[in-house]
Design a protein around this motif. Structure first.
Motif: not given
Length: 293
Positions: A192-193, A134-142, A145-150
């Motif tokens: 996805y960073g 679930h965390a991975g799915a959130y980071w992929r979506a981010e 959307e151009g909001r890649q998180r570290a």
């Protein structure tokens, strides 16, 4: 001194006691807002009615940090999703997942019941997979959307999973699975960073006190500085690693690598396997001893 996790949001599972508690306190001390997850179970995974996550949250808040308690069963797919959503809704995002929750039901292989096998594999292996999924799915979506998180994931394997441990067949199998999951997740999620690493902690906890002489074992908190650094933006070039921590000693594990090989260019004949395979085994280093053997 600059706090290396300032502004970051972390989930730590199994954070009510022991190593998880130490992780939560260290991450908060380094500036992270922390979702302190603990299902409140005994060493064997049975409900004990306690709410240790609340106590850890109180410690963090008393020290000036930010934290919120979570009581999810991390191996329940829907509850794991809700835990990730709680971090996002409460603190505005998620940057770090520390998978730590687990329990033991130690038995020699021939005495292990099906229920014991299922329970231990579920909490460790599925309990790592569900939050990571679930965390991975959130980071992929981010990222899309151009909001890649570290983003950073720190899983918890064990020497039992890397070298094996007498009387801990189920636990060893689950922890070995976590090491394998770490390698694949690191490869898949890099786009996805996200970095994905694992630690193999050695510490005096509820889980070790019944199985070993723990008098000389390190304190749980000795593991947490490594976790805090792996959770930082600075650690973005480190992924797919399993790191054993024993007090002041840190070891980067080599894991499975290709060793001596022979290619006949054809199918092997059964009659020649023994001689040829023994020759290859003689060229290979001897495996490390299983703990307790």
């Amino acid at each position: 001194m600059k706090k290396i996790l300032e502004g970051r949001v972390a989930i730590v599972t199994g954070a009510g006691r022991g190593i998880g508690r130490a992780h939560a306190l260290e991450l908060a001390a380094q500036g992270a807002a922390v979702v302190v997850n603990d299902f409140g179970v005994s060493l064997a995974g049975e409900g004990d009615g306690e709410t240790p996550a609340d106590s850890v949250v109180a410690e963090i808040e008393a020290a000036g940090g930010r934290a919120v308690a979570n009581g999810a069963d991390v191996a329940d797919f829907d509850q794991a999703e809700a835990m990730v959503r709680q971090a996002i809704d409460t603190f505005g995002g998620l940057d770090v997942l520390v998978n730590n929750a687990g329990f033991v039901r130690d038995r020699m292989l021939v005495n292990t019941s099906e229920e014991e096998w299922d329970a231990v594999v579920r909490v460790h292996l599925k309990g790592h997979f569900a939050p990571l999924r679930h965390a991975g799915a959130y980071w992929r979506a981010e990222a899309k959307e151009g909001r890649q998180r570290a983003a950073r994931v720190i899983n918890t394997s064990s020497g039992a999973g890397l070298q094996g441990s007498i009387g801990q067949t189920t636990y060893s199998a689950a922890k070995a699975g976590i090491a394998g999951m770490t390698l694949v997740a690191a490869a898949e999620m890099s786009r996805y960073g996200v970095t994905v690493n694992a630690i193999a902690p050695v510490a005096r906890t509820r889980m070790t006190e019944g199985a070993f002489d723990t008098s000389a074992m390190p304190d749980p908190a000795d593991n947490s500085p490594v976790v805090a650094w792996l959770a930082s933006e600075e650690a973005g070039d480190v992924t797919g690693r399993v790191i054993e921590i024993e007090g002041g000693k840190v070891t980067v594990e080599n894991g499975w690598t290709h060793g001596p090989a022979e290619d006949l260019g054809r199918r092997w004949e059964t009659a020649e396997v023994g001689t040829r395979l023994r020759a290859l085994i003689e060229q290979a280093p001897a495996p490390e001893k299983v703990y307790g053997s």
